[in-house]
Enzyme design. Structure first.
Site, PDB file in Angstrom:
ATOM      1  N   LYS A 116       0.847  -1.313   0.134  1.00  0.00           N
ATOM      2  CA  LYS A 116      -0.117  -0.188   0.179  1.00  0.00           C
ATOM      3  C   LYS A 116       0.799   1.351   0.301  1.00  0.00           C
ATOM      4  CE  LYS A 116      -3.850  -0.029   2.347  1.00  0.00           C
ATOM      5  NZ  LYS A 116      -4.805  -0.022   1.288  1.00  0.00           N
TER       6      LYS A 116
HETATM    7  N1  PMP Z   1      -7.671  -3.466  -3.059  1.00  0.00           N
HETATM    8  C1  PMP Z   1      -7.064  -2.245  -3.035  1.00  0.00           C
HETATM    9  C2  PMP Z   1      -6.697  -1.518  -4.163  1.00  0.00           C
HETATM   10  C3  PMP Z   1      -6.930  -1.634  -1.753  1.00  0.00           C
HETATM   11  O1  PMP Z   1      -6.793  -0.237  -1.304  1.00  0.00           O
HETATM   12  C4  PMP Z   1      -7.826  -2.308  -0.409  1.00  0.00           C
HETATM   13  C5  PMP Z   1      -7.996  -1.325   0.848  1.00  0.00           C
HETATM   14  N2  PMP Z   1      -6.754  -1.793   1.610  1.00  0.00           N
HETATM   15  C6  PMP Z   1      -8.381  -3.571  -0.903  1.00  0.00           C
HETATM   16  C7  PMP Z   1      -8.219  -4.038  -2.051  1.00  0.00           C
HETATM   17  C8  PMP Z   1      -8.967  -4.203   0.404  1.00  0.00           C
HETATM   18  O2  PMP Z   1      -7.728  -4.646   1.349  1.00  0.00           O
HETATM   19  P1  PMP Z   1      -8.479  -5.068   2.790  1.00  0.00           P
HETATM   20  O3  PMP Z   1      -9.413  -5.972   2.903  1.00  0.00           O
HETATM   21  O4  PMP Z   1      -6.966  -5.465   3.379  1.00  0.00           O
HETATM   22  O5  PMP Z   1      -8.448  -3.754   3.399  1.00  0.00           O
END
Ligand code: PMP
Length: 312
Positions: free
Chosen positions: A157
């Site tokens: 991220k």
């Molecule tokens: N894809 C993207 C591009 C994201 O930014 C997120 C949010 N973190 C997710 C998927 C979902 O990830 P998570 O369930 O870990 O929040």
């Protein structure tokens, strides 16, 4: 997004004083990495959902970015998250850890930069709206592709990567939709701008493989929940037109939680409302995060007084 304190580099700083300098490399080059975590009110007090997994991904984001050493251990980060929630007296909140290049000479050599780590918390309702949780959302396939795995890398991220998500989300909203679905560089369905995606067809659940998407922690939770509910699941490439003819489509993420997609590119998905499989998984998900289903008790990290009082 208001709170009383933000934890920065080991100290709780009053909200208004938590600022950064104009010349921070993070601001100029997107050199930062973040996490998004939720804390829910549970029968045993505030509980952070899958905190250890989120912190592991946070440290891994630093690794993908190329950090030699993360400035804090997982134990310290966990205590810091607890401390910040307790200091702000939240029962339910969103948690935003951020690693950022906060100083040093401005330039493209990351090894010359100073690192900082901060953790903010705030009360944040449903990301796609309360109505969306019940009625489902309207999405469009974005004209922006998801990140190429050898250009920006998809497992971290990294803040700069999110310009891609911001472009797609903003275009979707300006076009009258709630959210964007992005295709990978090969043209297959990848994910939403901030959510992973699932398809239901003839009672079976499909989701894109992890190669070109963020490995979402909610995605992993949904896979486990769906498996426990007895669904057959397949991680395989999905095409755009397979979305159009699905019985159900839903997306999930920490911010979005579990939300049905009722329309894509002006085509109704199934009957155009939340379907029974999405509803069942959504209900199980909310029971899990709120500590109402003991099968998922390991996923919840209760914010305790003892740990939270460390260092105040
Ligand atoms: N894809 C993207 C591009 C994201 O930014 C997120 C949010 N973190 C997710 C998927 C979902 O990830 P998570 O369930 O870990 O929040």
């Amino acid at each position: 997004m208001k709170s009383e304190f933000i934890w920065i580099n080991g100290e709780l700083i009053p909200y208004k004083e938590a600022t950064i300098h104009f010349l921070s490399p993070a601001l100029h080059y997107g050199l930062a990495a973040f996490e998004g975590i939720r804390c829910y009110s549970t029968p045993n007090g505030p509980g952070v959902f899958r905190l250890a997994d989120h912190l592991e991904r946070f440290v891994n984001s630093g690794r993908v970015l190329g950090l030699q050493d993360f400035p804090y251990s997982l134990e310290i980060l966990r205590d810091a998250v607890h401390l910040t929630i307790r200091a702000n007296r939240f029962n339910e909140c969103y948690i935003r850890p951020l690693l950022y290049m906060s100083g040093g000479p401005l330039g493209l050599n990351m090894d010359a930069h100073e690192l900082s780590v901060g953790i903010a918390t705030w009360e944040w309702g449903t990301y796609l709206g309360e109505e969306a949780l019940e009625k489902g959302t309207r999405m469009m396939i974005s004209s922006y592709s998801r990140l190429h795995p050898n250009a920006n890398m998809t497992k971290a991220k990294i803040s700069g990567n999110y310009v891609n998500s911001v472009l797609a989300k903003t275009l979707a909203l300006r076009s009258g939709f709630d959210e964007a679905i992005m295709l990978d560089p090969d043209g297959y369905v990848a994910e939403g701008s901030g959510e992973n995606l699932f398809v239901v067809r003839k009672g079976k659940i499909f989701t894109p493989p992890t190669a070109s998407i963020l490995e979402g922690i909610t995605r992993d939770s949904v896979l486990q929940i769906a498996g426990n509910l007895g669904f057959e699941i397949s991680e395989e490439r999905i095409t755009r037109d397979q979305l159009y003819i699905a019985d159900e489509v839903f997306v999930c993420g920490t911010a979005a939680e579990v939300v049905a997609v009722r329309e894509i590119d002006h085509r109704k998905i199934g009957p155009g409302k939340m379907g029974p499989v999405t509803r069942e998984i959504q209900q199980e998900f909310f029971a899990a995060v709120r500590g109402e289903n003991n099968d998922y008790a390991d996923w919840i990290d209760i914010v305790t007084e003892a740990e939270a009082s460390l260092g105040i």
